[in-house]
Design an enzyme around this catalytic site. Structure first.
Site, PDB file in Angstrom:
ATOM      1  N   ASP A  93       0.837  -1.195   0.000  1.00  0.00           N
ATOM      2  CA  ASP A  93       0.000   0.000   0.000  1.00  0.00           C
ATOM      3  C   ASP A  93       0.874   1.248   0.000  1.00  0.00           C
ATOM      4  OD1 ASP A  93      -2.430   1.355   0.029  1.00  0.00           O
ATOM      5  OD2 ASP A  93      -2.499   1.451   2.214  1.00  0.00           O
ATOM      6  N   HIS A  94       0.686   2.108  -0.976  1.00  0.00           N
ATOM      7  CA  HIS A  94       1.390   3.389  -1.076  1.00  0.00           C
ATOM      8  C   HIS A  94       2.911   3.240  -1.062  1.00  0.00           C
ATOM      9  CE1 HIS A  94      -2.160   6.008  -0.916  1.00  0.00           C
ATOM     10  NE2 HIS A  94      -2.669   5.051  -0.168  1.00  0.00           N
ATOM     11  N   GLY A 190      -6.515   6.776   4.995  1.00  0.00           N
ATOM     12  CA  GLY A 190      -5.618   6.648   6.143  1.00  0.00           C
ATOM     13  C   GLY A 190      -6.193   7.288   7.391  1.00  0.00           C
TER      14      GLY A 190
END
Length: 234
Positions: A93-94, A190
């Protein structure tokens, strides 16, 4: 190198195809430890839901990349032992660099994200394309991000959203060959730590952007971000 198929994982391509045909979303949960993974797998087995297990750069450093391999393999085995062998994706993720994406692929991830949303448009395309070319050699699916989402995700932070431009989505997808894309339509992701001031309204959700993207590239896989570490993907 450990390929994800050795761990019993799947990539997201087939999951997204079935979700598009069935008109449903696939949950994607970030986890940092065994207890969180146990809860995620238990709930998804109970509901017979496919799932994307997401690991951020920071969580990977915390949990240890070798241990993550065995946690992912354990999740697959636990699901099978329960009598419900749900499809499980292990997703970065990211990710903030080509090198991180490459390292994750080599240690068993079946899907990676390169988040170049903070970079100039052409540089985002260049690095995303590099990630795609490497990942597809190993049948690993790739997510990218276009537009800026409000919130905090690992080391990427912004107090405001910049809406994604539909014309850029079409160009970006064609030039990178990416499998899916996170776009900004007014949602956050987030840990959302920014508050709307008294008298102000939160940014409106731009469903017209979704409609225009669908018109330009019908059936393409888009990611929608919501707070508190649960992403809906379709």
């Amino acid at each position: 190198m450990v390929h994800y198929k050795e761990l019993g994982l799947v990539n997201s391509r087939e999951l997204f195809r079935k979700a598009m045909e069935g008109g449903y979303a696939i949950p994607a949960f970030n986890f940092n430890n065994l207890e969180q993974m146990q809860a995620i797998i238990s709930a998804c087995v109970e509901t017979k839901s496919p799932v994307i297990l997401q690991v951020s750069k920071g969580a990977r450093q915390y949990a240890n990349q070798t241990l993550l391999q065995f946690l992912a393999k354990g999740a697959v085995l636990v699901a099978k032992e329960s009598g419900c062998a749900i499809p499980i994706v292990l997703h970065l993720d990211h990710g903030d660099s080509f090198e991180l994406c490459k390292s994750c692929i080599e240690t068993g991830f079946s899907s990676v994200m390169f988040d170049g949303s903070h970079l100039p448009y052409e540089e985002n395309i260049k690095i995303t394309r590099q990630v795609v070319e490497y990942s597809h050699q190993y049948d690993v699916t790739v997510e990218a991000e276009l537009g800026v989402l409000a919130g905090i995700e690992d080391e990427v932070s912004s107090a405001h959203s910049n809406y994604t431009k539909p014309e850029e989505v079409e160009d970006f997808v064609k030039r990178t060959g990416v499998d899916s894309l996170a776009i900004s339509i007014g949602t956050s992701h987030g840990a959302f730590k920014f508050k709307v001031k008294p008298g102000e309204m939160p940014p409106p959700l731009r469903f017209d952007i979704l409609e225009e993207v669908e018109r330009r590239i019908p059936g393409f896989r888009l990611f929608f971000m919501v707070p508190h570490q649960c992403h809906s993907k379709l």
